[in-house]
Each structure stands twice: as C-alpha cells, then as structure tokens.
Motif scaffolding. Sequence first.
Motif, PDB file in Angstrom:
ATOM      1  N   SER A  65     -17.561  11.857 -47.120  1.00 28.65           N
ATOM      2  CA  SER A  65     -18.575  12.862 -47.446  1.00 28.65           C
ATOM      3  C   SER A  65     -18.058  14.290 -47.417  1.00 28.65           C
ATOM      4  O   SER A  65     -18.658  15.178 -48.032  1.00 28.65           O
ATOM      5  CB  SER A  65     -19.772  12.725 -46.493  1.00 28.65           C
ATOM      6  N   ILE A  66     -16.963  14.561 -46.706  1.00 32.09           N
ATOM      7  CA  ILE A  66     -16.495  15.946 -46.590  1.00 32.09           C
ATOM      8  C   ILE A  66     -15.085  16.132 -47.134  1.00 32.09           C
ATOM      9  O   ILE A  66     -14.475  17.187 -46.942  1.00 32.09           O
ATOM     10  CB  ILE A  66     -16.605  16.414 -45.117  1.00 32.09           C
ATOM     11  N   GLU A 188     -23.602   9.200 -44.282  1.00 31.72           N
ATOM     12  CA  GLU A 188     -22.511   9.055 -45.247  1.00 31.72           C
ATOM     13  C   GLU A 188     -22.993   8.537 -46.602  1.00 31.72           C
ATOM     14  O   GLU A 188     -22.189   8.305 -47.500  1.00 31.72           O
ATOM     15  CB  GLU A 188     -21.435   8.123 -44.675  1.00 31.72           C
ATOM     16  N   GLN A 222     -25.710  11.651 -35.879  1.00 34.64           N
ATOM     17  CA  GLN A 222     -26.491  11.583 -37.113  1.00 34.64           C
ATOM     18  C   GLN A 222     -27.947  11.192 -36.863  1.00 34.64           C
ATOM     19  O   GLN A 222     -28.873  11.749 -37.472  1.00 34.64           O
ATOM     20  CB  GLN A 222     -25.858  10.569 -38.075  1.00 34.64           C
ATOM     21  N   GLY A 237     -19.689  15.808 -41.422  1.00 35.13           N
ATOM     22  CA  GLY A 237     -19.210  14.828 -42.397  1.00 35.13           C
ATOM     23  C   GLY A 237     -17.901  14.199 -41.972  1.00 35.13           C
ATOM     24  O   GLY A 237     -17.366  14.478 -40.887  1.00 35.13           O
ATOM     25  N   SER A 238     -17.363  13.355 -42.840  1.00 32.45           N
ATOM     26  CA  SER A 238     -16.115  12.657 -42.530  1.00 32.45           C
ATOM     27  C   SER A 238     -15.237  12.579 -43.762  1.00 32.45           C
ATOM     28  O   SER A 238     -15.695  12.715 -44.901  1.00 32.45           O
ATOM     29  CB  SER A 238     -16.411  11.245 -42.015  1.00 32.45           C
ATOM     30  N   CYS A 239     -13.957  12.356 -43.509  1.00 38.16           N
ATOM     31  CA  CYS A 239     -13.009  12.101 -44.591  1.00 38.16           C
ATOM     32  C   CYS A 239     -11.979  11.122 -44.069  1.00 38.16           C
ATOM     33  O   CYS A 239     -11.213  11.444 -43.146  1.00 38.16           O
ATOM     34  CB  CYS A 239     -12.327  13.380 -45.060  1.00 38.16           C
TER      35      CYS A 239
END
Length: 431
Positions: A65-66, A188, A222, A237-239
């Motif tokens: 998401s990021i 996500e 979240q 967010g995550s990557c």
Amino acid sequence: MGLWMYYLCSNVLGLLILLQFLTLSWSPFLEAAVFPSSVPHVKPSYSFGRTFLGLDKCNACIGTSICKKFFKEEIRFDNWLASHLKLPPDYLPSYSGNYTDDAKSWRLVEISRLTTKYQHDQADKRICASLSKAKSCSIERVLRKTERFQKWLKAKRLTPDLVQGLPSPMLRCPSQRLLDRIVRRYAEVPDAGSIYMDHLTDRDKLRLLFTLSVNAHPILLQIFPEAEGWPFPKYLGSCGRLIVTASTRPLKEFYSSPPEVAADLALQLLSIVSSMRNNDMNYFFYFVKVDAGTFGIFNNGLLFIRDASTLGVIDKQEGLQMTDGQQEYKDIFSCLASDCQSAFPSCNSVTEKQSLIMVCQELLPKLLQGKFLQPVQEKIDRFLRLCADSFRADQEVNDAAGKLIELLKSLQSCDSHFAYRYPDCKYSDKY
C-alpha cells in the motif's frame, strides 16, 4: 593559378564550416570543462531493491500500500540522507524516517520489520524445508498449498478455526466479533466495510494470514486506530515486509527525565493500562510481556503503545470461543516468527492484574524511584511494591495502582512543556 585558388578557397570554406559545426556541437561539453559549475545537477536517488523491501517474497509479505511513497522518495531514511542516498543496513529491525504528502512539509515516521531479517530468513528456509530438501523455493507457492490456506480460500468469513494455533497473543482467545473487525478494517485493501471476505483476493488473503502469523502489531493498529482514541501510533501502510507508522520515542529515553515529566508519563502509563482493561468496546487488552520499547512518546508528550506485538485481546462481550485443544493445533504458520515447539498458554490463565503487575515491576520503578522528596518518594515506593506483588489479589493490586494514580495527579503541573494537555489545563480548576 585560377583553378588552384578556387580549390584552396573552397577547402578553406569547408574547413571553416566544419570548425563552426564542431564548435556548436561540442560547446556544452567545452563549457562544462571550462565552467564545471554550469553542469546541471542530477538529483541522486535511492537504488531500492526488491530484496531490501521484501517485495521479492510477496505475496508472502505484509502488503504494497505504501510502495509508491518509497519509490517517489516521499519516504526517506533519516540517518542515510547523504548525497549518495545509500539504503540502510537490512539487518536492523527498524529505522527512523521522514514522510511527506506535498514534498514541502515532512513528518517523522518509523519504518520497521515485523521480525528481524534473520528470523524472516530462517522462517523462509523452514517453509522450503517443509515441502522438499531444496535450498530455495517459491515461498508463496508452498504457503498456498498448505491445508490452512486452502481453507482460507474457501471461507466466506474469518472464523476462529481459521486462526487457531497462530502464535499472536491477539489470536489466543479470538471472538467472532474481533475477527469480523479485522476483515472489515484491514487497511491493505480498499475499504469494503464488510465482515465477509468477498472483497479479498487470494493474494490479499495470503498477505493477511502471513501478517497475523508473523506479528499482529500492524493489524491492531488498523482495527483500533488512533483516530478513534486508541493508544496506538497511526498505521500509514506497508511495502513488502516493511511497515510505516507514526514515530514515537521509546520510553527508555525518558528514564532520566525530571520529576514532573516522570510523574506525567507514569500517570499516562497507568491510565492506558486501566483503559485497556475497561473500555466502551468491551475488549480486555492485556500484555504477555512489557519492556522499555513497548511504550513510546510523541513530540507533544503523549504516551502510546509503541509495540503491540505482545498484546492479547479477550472479548468480554462474547467471551471465550476457543478451547485449549483447539489452541494446540500447529502448522507452518504457527512458527513463522517463533520456535515451532513453543507452548501456547491457556486463555484462562490471564488475570485482571497481569498488565498492572508487569508495568509496576518493569517500567515504573525506572521512571519514579529516587526522583522525589520525602515523604512523597516513600509513598510512591510503597504503592509500587504493592502493585508489583503477583501474590496479592486482583483488587489489592488495583487499589494500590489507584492510590498511585491519585498521588501522581497531585504532582502534575500545567506547563506548555506538556503540549498534549496544554492549554486545556490552563483553564481548568484542577491546577
């Protein structure tokens, strides 16, 4: 003679034209050689690798998401902003960074892994070894073939049997209400507001299962967001296998703070533990372990739970819905972040006083001891001994913590240093 002169003139003219062409063509390079400062500056950029971010392991990862923020350099690592912009070492568990939405204003963030790079690598090896003796394999393909994930693919709703045996304390005693909240608020994917998993693709389901199996910390952030008053930093967010959250300074950096700051932080700490036991949502949050990095402080002085990985949740509204026999179920997802042989404590072993005792034993003494004049320090030390005593009844521990809270409130001052409650306190009769 005339022919010779004509030949000479035409060659000279040709030579002059050639020289003029070369001068025009090479002028930028000649100018750069004579005036190096006029060479346009090429902005260096991060050379992001899929391996560093963990994208090479997706969809056995947290999410994507990021990722755009990383690649557009709208997320930067604080300590690696030299001209060459090298990436930080991949073995660190977390990194401080800067985040922007407009390329003008930047705010501090924390970029972290759910577990160490070494633990991730060991888990990946175990995944491969579970299927064959090959040194390398497709982590995603192996996980997709597991019995648990095949059940996830067929499921319309996330139910307790689908998470049984996962190591996270949050899933030790899951209620259907809690699991519905996870699906409905999973950040996500686009928000569908549904308790059914129809809006989750196969890829989304694997990422959610992987995250819950490794470390439920980002899921707690979240589903219980800071915007609704929960004491967690904001999830951004995550990557790959990295997540980005709002930045806080760990509590251990405040152990040597002056008395008024120490009293304020201790009061916030006790208040958080109390509110996590009793809240409007009827969820009972408890810690299985606390340390100096569990809590953190924002720049405005507000204290938050910095690391939710050791936080368990019991639904007081629906009660326990999983027997100890179900909890013993284990598979490869049970040991992605821990020893596969680790014991799974019983839901029924959790007590009301559990978190209070841990905080009074491990954290409050380092904040409060030796900071105040007598007889205040003597009272603080006595209350700390009582609330840290695991042999006392729940009510005795709660009473000691309550008395300590009242004492700490009397030590609070109204000062702009405590930005999170100033200027509200300025217009309050309590100060």
